[in-house]
Design an enzyme around this catalytic site. Structure first.
Site, mmCIF file in Angstrom:
data_model
loop_
_atom_site.group_PDB
_atom_site.id
_atom_site.type_symbol
_atom_site.label_atom_id
_atom_site.label_comp_id
_atom_site.label_asym_id
_atom_site.label_seq_id
_atom_site.Cartn_x
_atom_site.Cartn_y
_atom_site.Cartn_z
ATOM 1 N N MET A 2 32.658 70.618 -85.609
ATOM 2 C CA MET A 2 33.297 69.985 -86.904
ATOM 3 C C MET A 2 32.202 69.291 -87.686
ATOM 4 O O MET A 2 32.484 68.024 -87.714
ATOM 5 C CB MET A 2 34.511 69.374 -86.826
ATOM 6 C CG MET A 2 35.565 70.422 -86.246
ATOM 7 S SD MET A 2 37.114 69.680 -85.391
ATOM 8 C CE MET A 2 36.345 69.730 -83.784
ATOM 9 N N ASP B 212 43.487 76.739 -82.224
ATOM 10 C CA ASP B 212 43.101 75.159 -82.089
ATOM 11 C C ASP B 212 43.960 74.412 -83.076
ATOM 12 O O ASP B 212 44.020 74.481 -84.139
ATOM 13 C CB ASP B 212 41.687 75.204 -82.552
ATOM 14 C CG ASP B 212 41.047 73.863 -82.126
ATOM 15 O OD1 ASP B 212 42.058 73.067 -81.356
ATOM 16 O OD2 ASP B 212 40.090 73.583 -82.320
ATOM 17 N N SER C 270 41.168 70.676 -74.728
ATOM 18 C CA SER C 270 40.325 70.070 -75.553
ATOM 19 C C SER C 270 40.060 68.619 -74.910
ATOM 20 O O SER C 270 41.097 67.742 -74.902
ATOM 21 C CB SER C 270 40.817 69.735 -76.622
ATOM 22 O OG SER C 270 40.064 68.760 -77.360
ATOM 23 N N GLY D 241 39.954 67.360 -87.181
ATOM 24 C CA GLY D 241 39.725 66.005 -87.227
ATOM 25 C C GLY D 241 40.316 65.071 -86.289
ATOM 26 O O GLY D 241 39.861 63.982 -85.881
ATOM 27 N N GLY E 297 44.823 70.166 -76.541
ATOM 28 C CA GLY E 297 44.562 68.631 -76.097
ATOM 29 C C GLY E 297 45.724 67.839 -75.567
ATOM 30 O O GLY E 297 45.608 67.901 -74.181
ATOM 31 N N SER E 298 46.408 67.467 -76.619
ATOM 32 C CA SER E 298 47.710 66.343 -76.155
ATOM 33 C C SER E 298 48.614 67.079 -75.114
ATOM 34 O O SER E 298 48.900 66.413 -74.218
ATOM 35 C CB SER E 298 48.391 65.797 -77.154
ATOM 36 O OG SER E 298 48.312 66.707 -78.242
ATOM 37 N N HIS F 231 32.854 73.376 -80.187
ATOM 38 C CA HIS F 231 33.676 73.558 -81.561
ATOM 39 C C HIS F 231 32.982 72.504 -82.576
ATOM 40 O O HIS F 231 33.354 71.257 -82.475
ATOM 41 C CB HIS F 231 34.960 73.201 -81.516
ATOM 42 C CG HIS F 231 35.797 73.206 -82.674
ATOM 43 N ND1 HIS F 231 37.230 72.844 -82.846
ATOM 44 C CD2 HIS F 231 35.576 73.564 -84.103
ATOM 45 C CE1 HIS F 231 37.562 73.081 -84.104
ATOM 46 N NE2 HIS F 231 36.519 73.688 -84.843
ATOM 47 N N ASP G 292 35.087 69.313 -78.649
ATOM 48 C CA ASP G 292 35.149 68.932 -80.168
ATOM 49 C C ASP G 292 34.024 67.967 -80.556
ATOM 50 O O ASP G 292 34.005 66.736 -80.309
ATOM 51 C CB ASP G 292 36.576 68.443 -80.327
ATOM 52 C CG ASP G 292 37.594 69.226 -80.334
ATOM 53 O OD1 ASP G 292 37.530 70.360 -80.997
ATOM 54 O OD2 ASP G 292 38.884 69.143 -79.689
ATOM 55 N N HIS H 59 36.946 73.122 -73.891
ATOM 56 C CA HIS H 59 36.881 72.877 -75.388
ATOM 57 C C HIS H 59 36.474 71.628 -75.883
ATOM 58 O O HIS H 59 37.059 70.556 -75.385
ATOM 59 C CB HIS H 59 38.197 73.097 -76.000
ATOM 60 C CG HIS H 59 38.180 73.391 -77.502
ATOM 61 N ND1 HIS H 59 37.637 74.624 -78.179
ATOM 62 C CD2 HIS H 59 38.354 72.569 -78.494
ATOM 63 C CE1 HIS H 59 37.831 74.194 -79.691
ATOM 64 N NE2 HIS H 59 38.189 72.992 -79.873
ATOM 65 N N MET I 27 42.408 77.389 -86.965
ATOM 66 C CA MET I 27 42.895 76.223 -86.944
ATOM 67 C C MET I 27 44.519 76.207 -87.056
ATOM 68 O O MET I 27 44.602 76.564 -88.570
ATOM 69 C CB MET I 27 42.069 75.218 -87.937
ATOM 70 C CG MET I 27 40.550 75.164 -87.450
ATOM 71 S SD MET I 27 40.203 74.382 -85.901
ATOM 72 C CE MET I 27 41.007 72.929 -85.806
ATOM 73 N N MET J 1 32.654 66.099 -84.086
ATOM 74 C CA MET J 1 33.026 65.813 -85.136
ATOM 75 C C MET J 1 32.104 64.885 -86.018
ATOM 76 O O MET J 1 31.736 63.827 -85.137
ATOM 77 C CB MET J 1 34.418 64.880 -84.981
ATOM 78 C CG MET J 1 35.462 65.858 -84.653
ATOM 79 S SD MET J 1 37.144 64.931 -84.545
ATOM 80 C CE MET J 1 38.124 66.091 -83.786
ATOM 81 N N GLY K 116 43.549 64.924 -82.579
ATOM 82 C CA GLY K 116 44.333 65.472 -82.019
ATOM 83 C C GLY K 116 45.756 65.096 -82.162
ATOM 84 O O GLY K 116 45.961 64.035 -83.096
HETATM 85 C C1 DX5 Z 1 41.429 69.037 -83.788
HETATM 86 C C2 DX5 Z 1 40.387 69.558 -82.829
HETATM 87 C C3 DX5 Z 1 41.251 70.252 -81.680
HETATM 88 C C4 DX5 Z 1 42.378 68.900 -80.910
HETATM 89 C C5 DX5 Z 1 43.455 69.598 -80.733
HETATM 90 O O1 DX5 Z 1 40.438 68.686 -84.894
HETATM 91 O O2 DX5 Z 1 39.655 70.729 -83.187
HETATM 92 O O3 DX5 Z 1 40.553 70.858 -80.502
HETATM 93 O O4 DX5 Z 1 41.611 68.492 -79.902
HETATM 94 O O5 DX5 Z 1 44.475 68.751 -80.382
HETATM 95 P P1 DX5 Z 1 45.895 68.991 -79.925
HETATM 96 O O6 DX5 Z 1 46.009 70.104 -79.108
HETATM 97 O O7 DX5 Z 1 46.398 67.654 -79.441
HETATM 98 O O8 DX5 Z 1 46.382 69.451 -81.493
HETATM 99 ZN ZN ZN Z 2 38.732 72.161 -81.379
#
Ligand code: DX5
Ligand code: ZN
Length: 228
Positions: free
Chosen positions: A71, A176, A11, A145, A198-199, A69, A38, A36, A140, A40, A147
């Site tokens: 959101m 995710d 992500s 919202g 992500g992280s 994705h 994101d 991916h 999810m 928002m 990471g």
């Molecule tokens: C959360 C996002 C994820 C997020 C995941 O709202 O939809 O895609 O980036 O991040 P990690 O892997 O750090 O949980």
């Molecule tokens: Zn996501």
């Protein structure tokens, strides 16, 4: 590797926002299967990222799959813009409005694969009449919202049940949130096909020093594939 070998979708929420193009190319060179993205809106989720113009700008830097994705709510007025921006998959949330059936029709109608995302508090009952309209279900494992949040273990059972519901339909299960080498095998064993991270992918690396991205992806992949 079996057919069920897992896909890893970094992500870009955890990438350097001032340098998306190079970050994407670096993470793909280091083994990412999908990218991916994101989106928002500060309304459906309490955070803001970016919209169709940025998605369009990063498209040429992606040579794998652009997995978008959303959101956001409402979704429908923006589907064409995200499709025109070059999305391969557009995922909308079941909770984003009263007409998810129409939203999924519109995503496929715009020429994209349709994904359906479920918040951690959402059950599977409402999925029954949607299964033939989706190419992907995104479970999810954190509340959307942000990471870097903690993995919610109750979602493992949801994935197991979802795998049974899907049967032999050509639908991929994506997870995710909170994916690490520790949580990846739990979801893989439950029936996941795609892991967003992500992280856990971007930590320790940079475009100048991308090797940690590759090591991080390999660790997640090996942990997940170890249980297939
Ligand atoms: C959360 C996002 C994820 C997020 C995941 O709202 O939809 O895609 O980036 O991040 P990690 O892997 O750090 O949980
Ligand atoms: Zn996501």
């Amino acid at each position: 590797m079996s057919d069920r070998s897992i896909k890893i979708a970094p992500s870009i929420l955890a990438a350097d926002f001032a340098n998306f193009g190079q970050e994407i190319r670096a993470v793909e060179a280091q083994g990412a299967d999908w990218i991916h993205v994101d989106v928002m809106d500060g309304h459906f989720v309490p955070n803001l990222t970016f919209g169709p113009p940025l998605v369009k700008a990063i498209r040429p830097h992606i040579s794998t799959v652009m997995d978008v994705h959303l959101m956001m709510a409402p979704v429908d007025p923006y589907i064409d813009a995200f499709a025109e921006a070059g999305s391969d998959i557009i995922t909308a949330h079941l909770e984003a409005g009263p007409h998810i059936h129409r939203t999924l029709q519109a995503i496929r109608g715009a020429g994209c694969k349709a994904g359906l995302a479920l918040n951690p508090g959402t059950g599977l009952d409402d999925m029954a009449y949607l299964l033939d309209m989706v190419d992907l279900v995104c479970v999810m494992a954190v509340n959307p919202g942000f990471g870097g949040q903690k993995f919610i273990h109750s979602q493992i059972d949801k994935v197991r049940r979802l795998r049974e519901m899907i049967g032999d339909r050509p639908i991929e299960i994506e997870i995710d949130g909170g994916i690490t080498p520790e949580t990846a095998p739990l979801m893989s064993a439950a029936g996941a096909d795609v892991l967003v991270a992500g992280s856990a992918v971007f930590k320790g690396g940079s475009v100048e020093d991308p090797a940690p991205y590759g090591e991080n992806i390999r660790k997640i992949r090996m942990a997940a594939d170890g249980v297939l």
